[in-house]
Design a protein around this motif. Structure first.
Motif, PDB file in Angstrom:
ATOM      1  N   ARG A  18       0.768  -1.214  -0.055  1.00  0.00           N
ATOM      2  CA  ARG A  18      -0.126   0.219  -0.057  1.00  0.00           C
ATOM      3  C   ARG A  18       0.829   1.398  -0.107  1.00  0.00           C
ATOM      4  NH1 ARG A  18      -2.810  -3.029   3.995  1.00  0.00           N
ATOM      5  NH2 ARG A  18      -1.848  -1.729   5.774  1.00  0.00           N
ATOM      6  N   TRP A  19       1.894   1.209   0.638  1.00  0.00           N
ATOM      7  CA  TRP A  19       2.883   2.534   0.661  1.00  0.00           C
ATOM      8  C   TRP A  19       4.085   2.429  -0.152  1.00  0.00           C
ATOM      9  CZ3 TRP A  19       7.257   1.417   3.452  1.00  0.00           C
ATOM     10  CH2 TRP A  19       7.327   0.299   4.445  1.00  0.00           C
ATOM     11  N   ALA A  57      15.127  -2.062  -6.333  1.00  0.00           N
ATOM     12  CA  ALA A  57      14.672  -3.393  -5.490  1.00  0.00           C
ATOM     13  C   ALA A  57      13.424  -3.377  -4.914  1.00  0.00           C
ATOM     14  CB  ALA A  57      15.734  -3.596  -4.505  1.00  0.00           C
ATOM     15  N   LEU A  58      12.920  -2.189  -4.404  1.00  0.00           N
ATOM     16  CA  LEU A  58      11.398  -1.960  -3.707  1.00  0.00           C
ATOM     17  C   LEU A  58      10.614  -2.165  -4.763  1.00  0.00           C
ATOM     18  CD1 LEU A  58      11.698   0.906  -0.909  1.00  0.00           C
ATOM     19  CD2 LEU A  58      10.843  -1.527  -0.864  1.00  0.00           C
ATOM     20  N   ALA A  59      10.769  -1.566  -6.168  1.00  0.00           N
ATOM     21  CA  ALA A  59       9.799  -1.628  -7.189  1.00  0.00           C
ATOM     22  C   ALA A  59       9.623  -2.950  -7.524  1.00  0.00           C
ATOM     23  CB  ALA A  59      10.244  -0.716  -8.400  1.00  0.00           C
ATOM     24  N   LEU A  69       7.302   5.194  -0.683  1.00  0.00           N
ATOM     25  CA  LEU A  69       8.644   5.115  -0.268  1.00  0.00           C
ATOM     26  C   LEU A  69       9.577   5.080  -1.479  1.00  0.00           C
ATOM     27  CD1 LEU A  69      10.621   4.641   1.929  1.00  0.00           C
ATOM     28  CD2 LEU A  69      10.167   2.225   1.740  1.00  0.00           C
ATOM     29  N   THR A  70       9.264   4.578  -2.598  1.00  0.00           N
ATOM     30  CA  THR A  70      10.221   4.703  -3.756  1.00  0.00           C
ATOM     31  C   THR A  70      10.219   5.868  -4.298  1.00  0.00           C
ATOM     32  OG1 THR A  70       8.621   3.802  -5.180  1.00  0.00           O
ATOM     33  CG2 THR A  70       9.571   2.071  -4.084  1.00  0.00           C
ATOM     34  N   ASP A  71       9.290   6.801  -4.195  1.00  0.00           N
ATOM     35  CA  ASP A  71       9.426   7.991  -4.843  1.00  0.00           C
ATOM     36  C   ASP A  71      10.210   9.222  -3.912  1.00  0.00           C
ATOM     37  OD1 ASP A  71       7.664   7.210  -6.664  1.00  0.00           O
ATOM     38  OD2 ASP A  71       5.865   8.410  -5.960  1.00  0.00           O
ATOM     39  N   ARG A  72      10.605   8.687  -2.482  1.00  0.00           N
ATOM     40  CA  ARG A  72      11.365   9.648  -2.053  1.00  0.00           C
ATOM     41  C   ARG A  72      13.051   9.094  -2.102  1.00  0.00           C
ATOM     42  NH1 ARG A  72       9.007  11.888   2.845  1.00  0.00           N
ATOM     43  NH2 ARG A  72       6.594  11.435   3.061  1.00  0.00           N
ATOM     44  N   LEU A  73      13.192   7.934  -2.624  1.00  0.00           N
ATOM     45  CA  LEU A  73      14.669   7.469  -3.038  1.00  0.00           C
ATOM     46  C   LEU A  73      15.185   8.100  -4.443  1.00  0.00           C
ATOM     47  CD1 LEU A  73      14.294   4.021  -2.040  1.00  0.00           C
ATOM     48  CD2 LEU A  73      15.152   5.654  -0.633  1.00  0.00           C
TER      49      LEU A  73
END
Length: 400
Positions: free
Chosen positions: A131-132, A149-151, A136-140
C-alpha cells in the motif's frame, strides 16, 4: 579456482583473439541497440578486454562502464560464426578489473540470504508494504538500487500446487533440484510445480539447501566469493546422490555448470519434454504471452521444449513475445545497478507484450518476471504473471 593475474590476462587475450570482428553480433546486442555506440557492442567490449589484458589500457571509470553495462545475455555468442566464448571472456575480464566501486554490496548481500528475504517478506506483509511502496520509492533517488529493488517487491498470492508424491519405484532416476537464493523465496511456487511435474513423469526428487549459486558475484567481478559459493554447490551435490541437477530459474544454470563441469545441469523443462507422453493436462481457455528470457534461450536452450509442453494444454492460446527487443533489462543485478537503462529495455518488451493483448504473462526467470511486473505497475498494466511450470502443474490431470 583463483587464477594469477598474468594467467588471467593470457586467457583473456587468447579468448579475444578468436573474434574476427565481423559485426554479426551487433544487431542482436541490446545495449548496442540502446546507444548505437561501438563500445557498447560485443565487438567493442572484446577490444576493450584485449587492451586491458595486454596492458594497452587501464580500467578507468570511463572505460570500464562499457563492460559494466553488458547484460551478459549471450545473444552475441549464439550468432557468432567464430564461436567466441563471450561468456567466459566477460567473466574473466570482470574478475581482472574487480567489482565496480558503486556496486550495492549491502543490498546484494541481503538478496543472497534466503532467510533474510523470508523475514523481510513477513515484515512487508505485516506492515502492508504494497500500500505504501510507491510513496517510499518516490522518496529515493531515481538511480538508487534500493529504489529499484523496492519497485520489484512481489505481492504474488499464487496458490502452491501440492506435490503428487507417488510411491518411489525401484530404478527411478534421482534428480536434485537447486532452489537458489531469490528464487527459493520469490519462485517457491515454481519449485513445487517442478517437483510435482517431475514426479508425475517418474523422477525422484532430492532438494538441495537454499543458498546463492554465486551468479551475482561471478558476473560482478567478485571472483573470490563466487569460488567459495561454487565450492558450496559442489559439497551439496556430493551429498545428493542424484544423477542430474535442475533449477527452475535459468539464471543459475551458468554458475552451476561452471561449478559442476562434469555434471548434467539443466532446466526441468528439458527433462519433462523427454517424457512428455506421460503428461496430460486439463483444458484452459486463456490467452497467454510467453516471454523467453535470455538465459532460457542462450544458456538452457529449452525454448522449443517449453513451447511443446505448453502446447499440450488444450485450448491454451499461446503467443510468444517477439524478439527484438532482445532483453528485458533485468539481467541479474543490472536492473538494480543501472535502473534507468534497464527500464528503457523493459519498456520495449512491455510494448511487444501489449500488442499481443494477453490475459496472463509467463516467464521462467524470476528476475525478468519481477522486473517486468515493476514496469506493469508503473504503466498501469495488469497481466497476472507466473512461471510456465506453475501453469503446467495447475493444469496437470489428477492434480488438486
Amino acid at each position: 579456482m583463483k587464477s594469477p593475474p598474468h594467467t588471467r590476462k593470457q586467457k583473456i587475450a587468447a579468448l579475444a583473439d578468436q573474434c574476427v570482428q565481423c559485426g554479426l553480433c551487433l544487431p542482436t546486442c541490446p545495449t548496442y541497440g540502446l546507444d548505437g555506440n561501438e563500445a557498447e557492442s560485443p565487438r567493442g567490449r572484446i577490444a576493450i578486454a584485449a587492451a586491458l589484458a595486454r596492458g594497452d589500457a587501464e580500467p578507468t571509470a570511463t572505460l570500464r562502464i562499457h563492460l559494466d553495462h553488458c547484460l551478459g545475455c549471450l545473444n552475441c555468442q549464439r550468432v557468432c560464426p567464430a564461436n567466441v566464448k563471450y561468456d567466459e571472456l566477460l567473466v574473466e575480464t570482470r574478475a581482472l578489473i574487480g567489482p565496480a566501486p558503486e556496486r550495492p554490496r549491502q543490498l546484494l548481500a541481503m538478496l543472497k540470504q534466503p532467510t533474510l528475504l523470508r523475514l523481510a517478506s513477513r515484515v512487508a506483509d505485516a506492515t502492508g508494504l504494497e500500500r505504501w511502496k510507491k510513496r517510499l520509492t518516490d522518496r529515493l533517488p531515481a538511480n538508487s538500487a534500493w529504489r529499484a529493488a523496492l519497485a520489484t517487491w512481489s505481492d504474488d498470492g499464487t496458490a502452491l500446487p501440492a506435490s503428487l508424491a507417488p510411491s518411489p519405484e525401484a530404478g527411478q532416476t534421482v534428480v536434485a533440484i537447486f532452489p537458489g537464493c531469490v528464487a527459493s523465496v520469490e519462485d517457491e511456487t515454481a519449485e513445487r510445480a517442478a517437483v510435482t511435474l517431475l514426479q508425475a513423469v517418474g523422477y525422484r526428487i532430492h532438494r538441495l539447501p537454499a543458498f546463492c549459486c554465486g551468479a551475482m558475484d561471478l558476473h560482478g567481478g567478485e571472483m573470490e566469493m563466487a569460488d567459495r559459493l561454487a565450492e558450496r554447490v559442489r559439497d551439496s551435490w556430493r551429498n545428493a546422490g542424484a544423477a542430474q541437477l535442475v533449477t527452475v530459474t535459468p539464471g543459475c544454470l551458468g554458475a552451476l555448470r561452471r561449478a559442476l563441469p562434469d555434471v548434467s545441469v539443466t532446466d526441468p523443462v528439458t527433462l519433462l519434454a523427454e517424457r512428455m507422453d506421460r503428461l496430460s493436462f486439463r483444458p484452459l481457455e486463456r490467452r497467454v504471452a510467453l516471454h523467453l528470457p535470455c538465459t532460457q534461450l542462450n544458456v538452457a536452450r529449452s525454448e522449443s521444449a517449453l513451447q511443446k509442453l505448453l502446447s499440450k494444454v488444450p485450448s491454451l492460446d499461446l503467443a510468444v513475445v517477439p524478439r527484438p527487443p532482445h532483453c528485458c533489462g533485468a539481467a541479474g543485478t543490472h536492473m538494480l545497478e543501472f535502473p534507468e537503462r534497464a527500464a528503457r529495455l523493459r519498456d520495449g518488451v512491455l510494448g511487444q507484450i501489449a500488442i499481443l493483448a494477453p490475459q496472463q504473462l509467463l516467464s521462467s526467470n524470476i528476475g525478468c518476471r519481477l522486473h517486468l511486473a515493476a514496469g506493469m505497475d508503473k504503466h498501469g498494466a495488469h497481466w497476472p504473471h507466473m512461471h510456465p511450470l506453475t501453469l503446467l502443474a495447475q493444469q496437470l490431470e489428477n492434480s488438486p
